[in-house]
Each structure stands twice: as structure tokens, then as C-alpha cells.
Design a protein around this motif. Structure first.
Motif, PDB file in Angstrom:
ATOM      1  N   LEU A  87       0.852  -1.187   0.000  1.00 27.49           N
ATOM      2  CA  LEU A  87       0.000   0.000   0.000  1.00 27.49           C
ATOM      3  C   LEU A  87       0.886   1.233   0.000  1.00 27.49           C
ATOM      4  O   LEU A  87       1.811   1.338   0.817  1.00 27.49           O
ATOM      5  CB  LEU A  87      -0.908   0.004   1.236  1.00 27.49           C
ATOM      6  N   VAL A  88       0.604   2.153  -0.908  1.00 26.89           N
ATOM      7  CA  VAL A  88       1.312   3.433  -0.945  1.00 26.89           C
ATOM      8  C   VAL A  88       0.287   4.537  -0.746  1.00 26.89           C
ATOM      9  O   VAL A  88      -0.554   4.794  -1.620  1.00 26.89           O
ATOM     10  CB  VAL A  88       2.075   3.635  -2.263  1.00 26.89           C
ATOM     11  N   ASN A  89       0.326   5.168   0.418  1.00 22.53           N
ATOM     12  CA  ASN A  89      -0.551   6.304   0.711  1.00 22.53           C
ATOM     13  C   ASN A  89       0.095   7.569   0.154  1.00 22.53           C
ATOM     14  O   ASN A  89       0.914   8.208   0.823  1.00 22.53           O
ATOM     15  CB  ASN A  89      -0.748   6.438   2.226  1.00 22.53           C
ATOM     16  N   ASN A  90      -0.278   7.906  -1.071  1.00 21.77           N
ATOM     17  CA  ASN A  90       0.321   9.060  -1.729  1.00 21.77           C
ATOM     18  C   ASN A  90      -0.593  10.280  -1.739  1.00 21.77           C
ATOM     19  O   ASN A  90      -0.118  11.402  -1.861  1.00 21.77           O
ATOM     20  CB  ASN A  90       0.702   8.700  -3.170  1.00 21.77           C
ATOM     21  N   THR A  91      -1.887  10.076  -1.592  1.00 21.67           N
ATOM     22  CA  THR A  91      -2.811  11.204  -1.685  1.00 21.67           C
ATOM     23  C   THR A  91      -2.535  12.220  -0.589  1.00 21.67           C
ATOM     24  O   THR A  91      -2.393  11.877   0.583  1.00 21.67           O
ATOM     25  CB  THR A  91      -4.264  10.725  -1.562  1.00 21.67           C
ATOM     26  N   GLY A  92      -2.463  13.467  -0.994  1.00 27.75           N
ATOM     27  CA  GLY A  92      -2.327  14.559  -0.033  1.00 27.75           C
ATOM     28  C   GLY A  92      -2.916  15.825  -0.623  1.00 27.75           C
ATOM     29  O   GLY A  92      -2.887  16.017  -1.845  1.00 27.75           O
ATOM     30  N   ILE A  93      -3.467  16.676   0.228  1.00 24.79           N
ATOM     31  CA  ILE A  93      -4.018  17.937  -0.253  1.00 24.79           C
ATOM     32  C   ILE A  93      -3.429  19.097   0.529  1.00 24.79           C
ATOM     33  O   ILE A  93      -2.992  18.936   1.676  1.00 24.79           O
ATOM     34  CB  ILE A  93      -5.558  17.974  -0.167  1.00 24.79           C
ATOM     35  N   ASN A  94      -3.410  20.252  -0.097  1.00 27.33           N
ATOM     36  CA  ASN A  94      -3.009  21.490   0.565  1.00 27.33           C
ATOM     37  C   ASN A  94      -3.743  22.639  -0.122  1.00 27.33           C
ATOM     38  O   ASN A  94      -3.182  23.321  -0.974  1.00 27.33           O
ATOM     39  CB  ASN A  94      -1.497  21.688   0.477  1.00 27.33           C
TER      40      ASN A  94
END
Length: 252
Positions: A87-94
Motif C-alpha cells: 500500500l502506498v498512501n500518496n494522496t495529499g491535499i493542501n
């Protein structure tokens, strides 16, 4: 390219472009099958084509913090490719840019929800669906701003610092059969980071000892290493990938 990931299946969130797509491409190049997620079906279809088609990749559209979307992606990974090893948790918001003292608190809550709580939810669901019985490896995509002050994106960095802590705690809880690490890039040339370098790339890269900003592939190769057996005695670490900029005084 090696085949060290042959027969393995990964989910990479936020992978229609940028770092996520580069991670997915590196995993495919090393023999894995990937399920990639993003918000829109059209961009995911383009990503799947770039990754070599449906023999290698599957796109599942949805918002990363939507539990139903998480369930669907995990179910599709297992039913289509037979496992969920990575699993690669890549989602990010700013969604904000500016001083933290002026930060809209509603936006702040959303950033925590996506960057931290959703990442933990993905891990919980992957654990219950596959990794608890079969083991696996997880990589969380953090940021250099999690370990040094980053003016105007400070709250984003604060959420990534929380993600680093989550990474450490999960590594302790899930060993020995599941490894959990993070990768913390400096500025990488993606659409997400455009505001940090557009129109001033030479100036932005001057403080980097390697005299360039990062490329998505720079992060993809490190993520693949952290998932692979070659990092079999590494867990709970946040690996900084920054062209050396954290070594320089006054660097962004």
C-alpha cells in the motif's frame, strides 16, 4: 529493471499523475500489478494505459477519504490480481497557501482528514482484508516540510509530521510481518507543487547541493526500494529524499 516485485500487488493512491504515477510505474517495471486511484475515471484511464494496460494496472476512481471507495479499491485489488501486498498512501491535499495564523480552520480540518485520517483508514482496511494474514509493506508519502519549517505551507507540513508519527506507531504495532515506512520529498516538479517553483525554478533549486528540484521518478525508486525485500530490515523510518537541501542553511 529487476523483477524483485514479481507476483505482488500494490494499491497506490492519488496515482493518476506526478509522484503517485511514478511510484506505480516503478512498481510495474519491477514486476508488480498495481491498482491506482484518483478522483476521475478519465485521468485514471490514461494512467492505466501508460502503465501498460489492464494486465498490469487497474484504475478505481473515488475520493481518497471516502470509506466506500477504499473498500472498493481493496476488494478490486484482491479479486482482480489475487493479493494486496503493498500500500502506498500518496494522496495529499493542501488547499491553502499563506501564514498559518490566517488559515481557514475548515480547510485545516479537511487537510487532516485526507492527509492523516484517510491514510490510517487505508492501512486499517488493507490490514483486515489481506495483510494481517499474509504480511506486506506500506509506504506513506510525507514531505520535507514535516521535519523543517516551510513558510506558507506550514499546516500541510504539520499534517505530514503527524503522518510520520503514524508511520512509526504502525511499524511498532504491525511488525514483524508488515513493514511501514515513509518517504519525505523536498520540492518535486509536479502540478501539486507548482506554486513552489513556477517561474523561478533556477532560484528555487539554488539551495540544493544537487542543483535541481526533484522529479517524480526520484521518489518512485525510493518507494519501490522501501516496499521490496531489499529493505527487509527497515521499518518505522521517514526517508528524506531532498537533493541535500535540508543540509543547507536558509533553504526553502
Amino acid at each position: 529493471m529487476s523483477s524483485r516485485l514479481a507476483g505482488k500487488t500494490a494499491i497506490v493512491t492519488g496515482a493518476s499523475r506526478g509522484i503517485g504515477l511514478a511510484v506505480a510505474q516503478r512498481l510495474v517495471d519491477e514486476g508488480a500489478r498495481v491498482v491506482v486511484t484518483a478522483r476521475t475515471k478519465e485521468t485514471l484511464a490514461e494512467a492505466v494505459a501508460l502503465l501498460g494496460g489492464t494486465d498490469h494496472a487497474l484504475g478505481v476512481a473515488g475520493k481518497a477519504d471516502n470509506p466506500a471507495h477504499q473498500d472498493e479499491a481493496i476488494q478490486q485489488a484482491i479479486s482482480t490480481f489475487g493479493s494486496l501486498d503493498f500500500l502506498v498512501n500518496n494522496t495529499g491535499i493542501n488547499p491553502t497557501y499563506g501564514p498559518m495564523v490566517e488559515l481557514d480552520l475548515g480547510a485545516a480540518r479537511k487537510v487532516v482528514e485526507v492527509n492523516c485520517i484517510a491514510a490510517l483508514s487505508w492501512v486499517q482496511k488493507a490490514y483486515r482484508a489481506w495483510m494481517k494474514e499474509h504480511g506486506g509493506a506500506i509506504v506513506n508519502v510525507s514531505s520535507l516540510s514535516s521535519i523543517r519549517a516551510a513558510p506558507n505551507v506550514g499546516f500541510y507540513g504539520a499534517t505530514k509530521a503527524m503522518l510520520n508519527s503514524i508511520t512509526e506507531l504502525l511499524a511498532v504495532e504491525l511488525g514483524p510481518n508488515i513493514r511501514v515506512n515513509a518517504v519525505a520529498p523536498a520540492v518535486v516538479k509536479t502540478r501539486f507543487a507548482t506554486a513552489l517553483y513556477e517561474g523561478r525554478e533556477d532560484e528555487a533549486s539554488r539551495a540544493y547541493p544537487l542543483k535541481r528540484l526533484g522529479l517524480p521518478d526520484d521518489i518512485g525508486s525510493v518507494a519501490a526500494f522501501l516496499l521490496s525485500p531489499d529493505s527487509g530490515w527497515i521499518t518505522g523510518q521517514t526517508v528524506v529524499v531532498d537533493g541535500g537541501v535540508s543540509l543547507t542553511a536558509g533553504a526553502e
